[in-house]
Scaffold this active site. Structure first.
Site, PDB file in Angstrom:
ATOM      1  N   ASP A 162      -1.368   4.723   0.024  1.00 55.16           N
ATOM      2  CA  ASP A 162      -2.197   3.580  -0.397  1.00 55.16           C
ATOM      3  C   ASP A 162      -3.677   3.951  -0.427  1.00 55.16           C
ATOM      4  O   ASP A 162      -4.455   3.348  -1.184  1.00 55.16           O
ATOM      5  CB  ASP A 162      -1.938   2.330   0.459  1.00 55.16           C
ATOM      6  CG  ASP A 162      -1.961   2.576   1.964  1.00 55.16           C
ATOM      7  OD1 ASP A 162      -1.485   1.687   2.706  1.00 55.16           O
ATOM      8  OD2 ASP A 162      -2.448   3.637   2.397  1.00 55.16           O
ATOM      9  N   HIS A 179      -5.772   3.524  -3.659  1.00 57.65           N
ATOM     10  CA  HIS A 179      -7.018   2.747  -3.541  1.00 57.65           C
ATOM     11  C   HIS A 179      -8.158   3.488  -4.224  1.00 57.65           C
ATOM     12  O   HIS A 179      -8.898   2.930  -5.028  1.00 57.65           O
ATOM     13  CB  HIS A 179      -7.331   2.522  -2.056  1.00 57.65           C
ATOM     14  CG  HIS A 179      -8.619   1.795  -1.769  1.00 57.65           C
ATOM     15  ND1 HIS A 179      -8.668   0.470  -1.370  1.00 57.65           N
ATOM     16  CD2 HIS A 179      -9.909   2.218  -1.818  1.00 57.65           C
ATOM     17  CE1 HIS A 179      -9.935   0.130  -1.197  1.00 57.65           C
ATOM     18  NE2 HIS A 179     -10.712   1.162  -1.455  1.00 57.65           N
ATOM     19  N   GLU A 180      -8.277   4.791  -3.926  1.00 56.56           N
ATOM     20  CA  GLU A 180      -9.404   5.559  -4.481  1.00 56.56           C
ATOM     21  C   GLU A 180      -9.290   5.704  -5.987  1.00 56.56           C
ATOM     22  O   GLU A 180     -10.257   5.492  -6.719  1.00 56.56           O
ATOM     23  CB  GLU A 180      -9.486   6.941  -3.831  1.00 56.56           C
ATOM     24  CG  GLU A 180      -9.646   6.934  -2.309  1.00 56.56           C
ATOM     25  CD  GLU A 180     -10.731   5.988  -1.817  1.00 56.56           C
ATOM     26  OE1 GLU A 180     -10.636   5.554  -0.659  1.00 56.56           O
ATOM     27  OE2 GLU A 180     -11.651   5.639  -2.583  1.00 56.56           O
ATOM     28  N   HIS A 185     -10.278   2.588  -7.798  1.00 59.33           N
ATOM     29  CA  HIS A 185     -11.730   2.426  -8.012  1.00 59.33           C
ATOM     30  C   HIS A 185     -12.110   3.042  -9.366  1.00 59.33           C
ATOM     31  O   HIS A 185     -12.956   2.516 -10.083  1.00 59.33           O
ATOM     32  CB  HIS A 185     -12.529   3.117  -6.906  1.00 59.33           C
ATOM     33  CG  HIS A 185     -12.721   2.303  -5.663  1.00 59.33           C
ATOM     34  ND1 HIS A 185     -13.221   1.024  -5.667  1.00 59.33           N
ATOM     35  CD2 HIS A 185     -12.486   2.614  -4.360  1.00 59.33           C
ATOM     36  CE1 HIS A 185     -13.289   0.575  -4.423  1.00 59.33           C
ATOM     37  NE2 HIS A 185     -12.845   1.508  -3.607  1.00 59.33           N
ATOM     38  N   TYR A 218     -20.763  -3.113  -7.308  1.00 62.34           N
ATOM     39  CA  TYR A 218     -20.279  -2.851  -5.948  1.00 62.34           C
ATOM     40  C   TYR A 218     -21.190  -3.504  -4.899  1.00 62.34           C
ATOM     41  O   TYR A 218     -21.742  -2.844  -4.011  1.00 62.34           O
ATOM     42  CB  TYR A 218     -20.177  -1.334  -5.723  1.00 62.34           C
ATOM     43  CG  TYR A 218     -19.212  -0.944  -4.619  1.00 62.34           C
ATOM     44  CD1 TYR A 218     -19.655  -0.275  -3.488  1.00 62.34           C
ATOM     45  CD2 TYR A 218     -17.862  -1.230  -4.732  1.00 62.34           C
ATOM     46  CE1 TYR A 218     -18.767   0.096  -2.490  1.00 62.34           C
ATOM     47  CE2 TYR A 218     -16.961  -0.858  -3.742  1.00 62.34           C
ATOM     48  CZ  TYR A 218     -17.421  -0.205  -2.620  1.00 62.34           C
ATOM     49  OH  TYR A 218     -16.549   0.174  -1.631  1.00 62.34           O
ATOM     50  N   GLU A 253     -13.345  -3.947  -4.381  1.00 62.25           N
ATOM     51  CA  GLU A 253     -12.569  -3.499  -3.232  1.00 62.25           C
ATOM     52  C   GLU A 253     -11.160  -4.096  -3.223  1.00 62.25           C
ATOM     53  O   GLU A 253     -10.181  -3.410  -2.928  1.00 62.25           O
ATOM     54  CB  GLU A 253     -13.287  -3.864  -1.922  1.00 62.25           C
ATOM     55  CG  GLU A 253     -14.219  -2.775  -1.459  1.00 62.25           C
ATOM     56  CD  GLU A 253     -13.464  -1.469  -1.258  1.00 62.25           C
ATOM     57  OE1 GLU A 253     -13.892  -0.456  -1.841  1.00 62.25           O
ATOM     58  OE2 GLU A 253     -12.438  -1.467  -0.551  1.00 62.25           O
ATOM     59  N   ASP A 298       1.999   1.850  -2.908  1.00 63.28           N
ATOM     60  CA  ASP A 298       2.648   2.056  -1.597  1.00 63.28           C
ATOM     61  C   ASP A 298       3.355   0.739  -1.265  1.00 63.28           C
ATOM     62  O   ASP A 298       2.896  -0.066  -0.474  1.00 63.28           O
ATOM     63  CB  ASP A 298       1.563   2.375  -0.565  1.00 63.28           C
ATOM     64  CG  ASP A 298       2.150   2.801   0.774  1.00 63.28           C
ATOM     65  OD1 ASP A 298       3.347   3.166   0.824  1.00 63.28           O
ATOM     66  OD2 ASP A 298       1.418   2.759   1.781  1.00 63.28           O
ATOM     67  N   ASP A 318       5.945  -0.714   0.109  1.00 61.99           N
ATOM     68  CA  ASP A 318       6.882  -1.223   1.124  1.00 61.99           C
ATOM     69  C   ASP A 318       6.251  -2.236   2.069  1.00 61.99           C
ATOM     70  O   ASP A 318       6.916  -2.793   2.921  1.00 61.99           O
ATOM     71  CB  ASP A 318       7.465  -0.045   1.933  1.00 61.99           C
ATOM     72  CG  ASP A 318       6.360   0.809   2.551  1.00 61.99           C
ATOM     73  OD1 ASP A 318       6.695   1.687   3.360  1.00 61.99           O
ATOM     74  OD2 ASP A 318       5.180   0.572   2.210  1.00 61.99           O
ATOM     75  N   ASP A 319       4.960  -2.475   1.928  1.00 60.38           N
ATOM     76  CA  ASP A 319       4.333  -3.502   2.785  1.00 60.38           C
ATOM     77  C   ASP A 319       3.042  -3.986   2.122  1.00 60.38           C
ATOM     78  O   ASP A 319       2.716  -3.561   1.010  1.00 60.38           O
ATOM     79  CB  ASP A 319       4.041  -2.937   4.183  1.00 60.38           C
ATOM     80  CG  ASP A 319       3.129  -1.716   4.129  1.00 60.38           C
ATOM     81  OD1 ASP A 319       3.347  -0.790   4.926  1.00 60.38           O
ATOM     82  OD2 ASP A 319       2.208  -1.682   3.275  1.00 60.38           O
ATOM     83  N   GLU A 325      -1.852   1.897   6.898  1.00 61.26           N
ATOM     84  CA  GLU A 325      -1.015   1.758   8.090  1.00 61.26           C
ATOM     85  C   GLU A 325      -0.543   3.104   8.635  1.00 61.26           C
ATOM     86  O   GLU A 325      -0.315   3.214   9.853  1.00 61.26           O
ATOM     87  CB  GLU A 325       0.203   0.851   7.813  1.00 61.26           C
ATOM     88  CG  GLU A 325       1.256   1.441   6.880  1.00 61.26           C
ATOM     89  CD  GLU A 325       0.837   1.379   5.416  1.00 61.26           C
ATOM     90  OE1 GLU A 325      -0.168   0.720   5.101  1.00 61.26           O
ATOM     91  OE2 GLU A 325       1.532   2.027   4.601  1.00 61.26           O
ATOM     92  N   ASP A 335     -22.646  -3.579   4.605  1.00 63.34           N
ATOM     93  CA  ASP A 335     -21.491  -3.242   3.744  1.00 63.34           C
ATOM     94  C   ASP A 335     -21.686  -3.758   2.324  1.00 63.34           C
ATOM     95  O   ASP A 335     -20.771  -4.335   1.720  1.00 63.34           O
ATOM     96  CB  ASP A 335     -20.221  -3.831   4.376  1.00 63.34           C
ATOM     97  CG  ASP A 335     -18.923  -3.444   3.647  1.00 63.34           C
ATOM     98  OD1 ASP A 335     -18.857  -2.337   3.074  1.00 63.34           O
ATOM     99  OD2 ASP A 335     -17.997  -4.281   3.667  1.00 63.34           O
ATOM    100  N   HIS A 360     -16.112  -4.698   1.834  1.00 63.92           N
ATOM    101  CA  HIS A 360     -14.851  -4.379   2.512  1.00 63.92           C
ATOM    102  C   HIS A 360     -14.425  -5.502   3.445  1.00 63.92           C
ATOM    103  O   HIS A 360     -13.414  -5.387   4.144  1.00 63.92           O
ATOM    104  CB  HIS A 360     -15.016  -3.098   3.359  1.00 63.92           C
ATOM    105  CG  HIS A 360     -15.204  -1.861   2.553  1.00 63.92           C
ATOM    106  ND1 HIS A 360     -16.457  -1.375   2.231  1.00 63.92           N
ATOM    107  CD2 HIS A 360     -14.315  -1.009   1.987  1.00 63.92           C
ATOM    108  CE1 HIS A 360     -16.326  -0.279   1.505  1.00 63.92           C
ATOM    109  NE2 HIS A 360     -15.051  -0.031   1.344  1.00 63.92           N
TER     110      HIS A 360
HETATM  111  C1  LIG Z   1     -11.790   4.637   4.820  1.00 61.91           C
HETATM  112  C2  LIG Z   1     -12.911   4.175   3.916  1.00 61.91           C
HETATM  113  C3  LIG Z   1     -14.223   4.051   4.392  1.00 61.91           C
HETATM  114  C4  LIG Z   1     -15.236   3.612   3.534  1.00 61.91           C
HETATM  115  C5  LIG Z   1     -14.971   3.269   2.206  1.00 61.91           C
HETATM  116  C6  LIG Z   1     -13.670   3.377   1.713  1.00 61.91           C
HETATM  117  C7  LIG Z   1     -13.351   2.964   0.281  1.00 61.91           C
HETATM  118  O1  LIG Z   1     -12.675   3.735  -0.435  1.00 61.91           O
HETATM  119  O2  LIG Z   1     -13.811   1.866  -0.110  1.00 61.91           O
HETATM  120  C8  LIG Z   1     -12.654   3.857   2.570  1.00 61.91           C
HETATM  121  O3  LIG Z   1     -11.381   4.046   2.080  1.00 61.91           O
HETATM  122  C9  LIG Z   1     -10.547   2.948   2.044  1.00 61.91           C
HETATM  123  O4  LIG Z   1     -10.892   1.829   2.256  1.00 61.91           O
HETATM  124  C10 LIG Z   1      -9.129   3.350   1.740  1.00 61.91           C
HETATM  125  C11 LIG Z   1      -8.098   2.312   1.598  1.00 61.91           C
HETATM  126  C12 LIG Z   1      -8.160   3.186   2.850  1.00 61.91           C
HETATM  127 ZN   LIG Z   2     -12.662   1.141  -1.600  1.00 67.33          ZN
END
Ligand SMILES: Cc1cccc(C(=O)O)c1OC(=O)C1CC1
Ligand SMILES: [Zn+2]
Length: 311
Positions: A133, A137-138, A141, A152, A161, A172, A174-175, A180, A221, A226
């Site tokens: 995941d 996620h990346e 983006h 952003y 986000e 991913d 399954d949840d 996780e 942030d 986030h």
């Molecule tokens: C771990 C982390 C820290 C800061 C920004 C991000 C970001 O990519 O926004 C980040 O990655 C995530 O959130 C992924 C989903 C776990």
């Molecule tokens: Zn992100």
């Protein structure tokens, strides 16, 4: 001496064996898959050389490289198979992942061109490339960047986000948790879409918000991108799974319709400055386009956004 495509086997961060397309080149292997778009390539940032050639034993040993590569391939396939999208730009853009970025870096990122993964410090995170995941996620983006390109910061940033989490959770599948399997500190996950308040957000030291009235309005942030993402995450969860939330009942329509609604809203209706209220309208419009204006899907979208206080 030319490169040729091979199916290679490697072992991930947690010792799980996996298979993936790579290339044999001058007697060594490199994590360069030319079967997807213009390629999926993974390199070791510690050497700093792009398209770093992993000798066969290093590739087998480098769990982060194996996971980042296999997870990028899975995410490419998700967008191709689910929406007919060819990589982040829908034009086959090469998917580049760098692993071992920074020093025990507790982050992962999309910098506009590539994905980067830290090894984690072993206290907060395990190597972040191990999270399917996380990779999804990346890369998502990147998809957001090439579609609505949501600014952003503030509410548009929280939507940016949230889309990354929504598609992360759909790949991913399954949840409804994010991260996780990479948490080293005993917490359930980095974020939960099912019940955001299950987790404490570290900057505010408060539970993640599951209603617009609980949104973060400070400046940390980038204005809580986030943090407030959890409000839209909860709405997406309710559209798919249903439930009762702040006395509003939502009849879920399942993951397959939910991912189509969000992809259509993102790629057709949202713009850089869209806020939560526009998100509600875009999702209603997308659901109507896809399933009819008097469909259960439209009703679920309306109910879910009302349940999280977004009108
Ligand atoms: C771990 C982390 C820290 C800061 C920004 C991000 C970001 O990519 O926004 C980040 O990655 C995530 O959130 C992924 C989903 C776990
Ligand atoms: Zn992100």
């Amino acid at each position: 001496n030319t490169a040729h495509d091979v199916t290679a086997f490697g072992t991930g961060v947690f010792g799980d064996r996996k298979m993936f397309e790579a290339q044999a080149y001058e007697g060594k292997f490199r994590l360069f898959d030319v079967t997807r778009g213009d390629g999926v390539v993974t390199y070791d940032n510690t050497t700093g050389t792009n398209l770093d050639v992993f000798s066969i034993n290093k590739m087998f040993k480098d769990g982060s490289a194996v996971d980042a590569h296999a997870n990028a391939q899975k995410t490419y396939d998700y967008y191709q198979d689910t929406f007919g999208r060819d990589s982040v730009d829908d034009n086959g853009q090469i998917l580049i992942s760098a692993v071992h970025v920074g020093n025990n870096w507790n982050n992962a990122s999309w910098n506009g061109r590539q994905m980067s993964y830290g090894d984690g410090d072993g206290l907060r995170f395990h190597p972040l490339a191990a999270g399917l995941d996380v990779a999804a996620h990346e890369m998502s983006h990147g998809v957001v960047q090439h579609t609505a390109n949501l600014i952003y910061r503030g509410e548009s940033g929280a939507l940016n986000e949230s889309f990354a989490d929504i598609f992360g959770a759909m790949v991913d599948r399954d949840d409804w948790l994010i991260g996780e399997n990479i948490m080293a500190d005993g917490t359930l996950a980095l974020r939960s879409m099912e019940d955001p308040t299950d987790l404490i957000e570290r900057r505010t030291e408060a539970p993640y918000p599951d209603h617009w009235s609980k949104r973060y309005t400070g400046t940390l942030d980038n204005g809580g991108v986030h943090i407030n993402s959890s409000i839209n995450n909860k709405a997406a969860y309710l559209i798919s799974e249903g439930g009762e939330h702040f006395d509003v009942a939502v009849n879920g329509i399942g993951r397959d319709k939910t991912e189509q609604i969000y992809y259509r809203a993102l790629s057709l209706y949202l713009t850089r400055s869209s806020d939560f209220s526009m998100m509600r309208e875009a999702a209603i419009q997308a659901a109507g386009d896809l399933y009819g204006s008097d469909s259960d899907a439209v009703a679920a979208v309306e109910q879910a956004y009302s349940a999280v206080g977004v009108y």
